[in-house]
Each structure stands twice: as structure tokens, then as C-alpha cells.
Design a protein around this motif. Structure first.
Motif, PDB file in Angstrom:
ATOM      1  N   PHE A 114      55.815  42.959  31.086  1.00 14.73           N
ATOM      2  CA  PHE A 114      56.449  41.874  31.970  1.00 14.73           C
ATOM      3  C   PHE A 114      55.116  40.717  32.328  1.00 14.73           C
ATOM      4  O   PHE A 114      55.037  39.730  32.103  1.00 14.73           O
ATOM      5  CB  PHE A 114      57.044  42.040  33.105  1.00 14.73           C
ATOM      6  CG  PHE A 114      57.690  40.993  33.792  1.00 14.73           C
ATOM      7  CD1 PHE A 114      58.442  40.247  33.304  1.00 14.73           C
ATOM      8  CD2 PHE A 114      57.485  41.039  35.020  1.00 14.73           C
ATOM      9  CE1 PHE A 114      59.194  39.062  33.691  1.00 14.73           C
ATOM     10  CE2 PHE A 114      58.170  40.002  35.792  1.00 14.73           C
ATOM     11  CZ  PHE A 114      58.977  39.076  35.430  1.00 14.73           C
ATOM     12  N   LEU A 115      53.999  41.340  33.131  1.00 13.28           N
ATOM     13  CA  LEU A 115      53.147  40.537  33.672  1.00 13.28           C
ATOM     14  C   LEU A 115      52.240  40.022  32.415  1.00 13.28           C
ATOM     15  O   LEU A 115      51.704  38.552  32.373  1.00 13.28           O
ATOM     16  CB  LEU A 115      52.132  41.088  34.849  1.00 13.28           C
ATOM     17  CG  LEU A 115      52.919  41.464  35.973  1.00 13.28           C
ATOM     18  CD1 LEU A 115      52.128  42.381  37.114  1.00 13.28           C
ATOM     19  CD2 LEU A 115      53.383  40.070  36.884  1.00 13.28           C
ATOM     20  N   VAL A 116      51.888  40.832  31.694  1.00 12.59           N
ATOM     21  CA  VAL A 116      51.132  40.024  30.556  1.00 12.59           C
ATOM     22  C   VAL A 116      51.919  39.173  29.572  1.00 12.59           C
ATOM     23  O   VAL A 116      51.333  38.132  29.263  1.00 12.59           O
ATOM     24  CB  VAL A 116      50.553  41.273  29.488  1.00 12.59           C
ATOM     25  CG1 VAL A 116      49.890  40.760  28.239  1.00 12.59           C
ATOM     26  CG2 VAL A 116      49.634  42.384  30.375  1.00 12.59           C
ATOM     27  N   HIS A 117      53.193  39.351  29.528  1.00 12.06           N
ATOM     28  CA  HIS A 117      54.111  38.496  28.814  1.00 12.06           C
ATOM     29  C   HIS A 117      54.071  37.178  29.593  1.00 12.06           C
ATOM     30  O   HIS A 117      53.915  36.186  29.062  1.00 12.06           O
ATOM     31  CB  HIS A 117      55.521  39.204  28.832  1.00 12.06           C
ATOM     32  CG  HIS A 117      56.517  38.258  28.074  1.00 12.06           C
ATOM     33  ND1 HIS A 117      56.459  37.901  26.807  1.00 12.06           N
ATOM     34  CD2 HIS A 117      57.283  37.462  28.551  1.00 12.06           C
ATOM     35  CE1 HIS A 117      57.414  36.899  26.550  1.00 12.06           C
ATOM     36  NE2 HIS A 117      58.000  36.648  27.745  1.00 12.06           N
ATOM     37  N   LEU A 118      54.056  37.082  30.724  1.00 12.77           N
ATOM     38  CA  LEU A 118      54.304  35.792  31.604  1.00 12.77           C
ATOM     39  C   LEU A 118      52.908  35.100  31.486  1.00 12.77           C
ATOM     40  O   LEU A 118      52.818  33.650  31.511  1.00 12.77           O
ATOM     41  CB  LEU A 118      54.601  36.194  33.022  1.00 12.77           C
ATOM     42  CG  LEU A 118      55.929  36.725  33.286  1.00 12.77           C
ATOM     43  CD1 LEU A 118      56.232  36.661  35.023  1.00 12.77           C
ATOM     44  CD2 LEU A 118      56.981  35.514  33.018  1.00 12.77           C
ATOM     45  N   THR A 119      51.754  35.828  31.274  1.00 12.45           N
ATOM     46  CA  THR A 119      50.191  34.804  31.253  1.00 12.45           C
ATOM     47  C   THR A 119      50.161  34.466  30.036  1.00 12.45           C
ATOM     48  O   THR A 119      49.525  33.566  29.622  1.00 12.45           O
ATOM     49  CB  THR A 119      49.313  36.110  31.632  1.00 12.45           C
ATOM     50  OG1 THR A 119      49.305  37.213  30.815  1.00 12.45           O
ATOM     51  CG2 THR A 119      49.512  36.559  33.128  1.00 12.45           C
TER      52      THR A 119
END
Length: 125
Positions: A114-119
Motif C-alpha cells: 500500500f505505502l509503496v503503491h501510494l508513493t
């Protein structure tokens, strides 16, 4: 001047679900939701301003913190007009949180990290 707002019930459910599955605090999710809503570049629809208030109660200081003036300026640029303090908070902030929560849920559904995807959102096609 308002210092608290209540999210929609749907936004609260989304934050609860992501908070438990991703182990991220609600206020981080709220800021991410506002960012996604502003990033969408679509103007807020009239229905975005008329969501229910059955969700979480959030404190203005916790949402915007020391960057309150920055958030207000960004939302004024987005709206294309000056916002009174009463329009900015809670009206526009709530509208962006509620709409952004739905966008945040969509992003989480289609990501393995999730966090990598958002970045990496801006790097995708």
C-alpha cells in the motif's frame, strides 16, 4: 470558528478497515485521503458537500497541525476562490476527507504494498 468535524460513516468505515489491515494511524490516513482528493483534479461535486456526519470526530489541530494555513491555501487554489475560515473548516476539509477516503480504499484494493503503491502513483501510466 469550528475546531472539530465528523466524517461520513463510510469514510470512518474505510479508515477503520485500512487502519487495522495496514497498521497506519487514522490521522495519517486522513491526510492521505485529502491528498488523493486534491490530486484527482476533479472539482468537488455538490454531493461531496452533503455527506452524513455519522463517522469519526476529528480535531482540526490534529488534521492540519502547524500547516493549517498551507492546507487552506491549497484548497483555495483547488477551489479557485478565497475560502472563509468557516468554508475551509469544516466544509471543504470534510468534503475532501470523505471523497478521499473512497479514493484511498480503491488504491488499497489494487496494491500489494500500500505505502509503496501510494508513493509511486505519479510514476504509473
Amino acid at each position: 470558528m469550528a475546531f472539530k468535524l465528523r466524517t461520513s460513516k463510510r469514510a470512518s468505515e474505510i479508515f477503520d478497515q485500512i487502519e487495522s489491515s495496514e497498521n497506519l494511524p487514522c490521522y495519517t490516513l486522513v491526510k492521505l485521503a485529502m491528498a488523493l482528493s486534491l490530486r484527482s483534479k476533479e472539482p468537488l461535486a455538490e454531493c461531496d458537500f452533503h455527506t452524513n456526519t455519522l463517522g469519526r470526530e476529528l480535531n482540526r489541530q490534529t488534521i492540519t497541525g502547524d500547516a493549517d494555513a498551507v492546507y487552506k491555501c491549497v484548497m483555495e487554489l483547488y477551489a479557485g476562490k478565497h475560502l472563509t475560515d468557516e468554508e475551509f473548516f469544516p466544509t471543504y476539509v470534510k468534503a475532501h476527507i470523505d471523497r478521499g477516503a473512497i479514493l484511498l480504499e480503491r488504491e488499497q484494493k489494487y496494491s500489494s504494498n500500500f505505502l509503496v503503491h501510494l508513493t509511486e502513483l505519479d510514476q504509473s501510466l
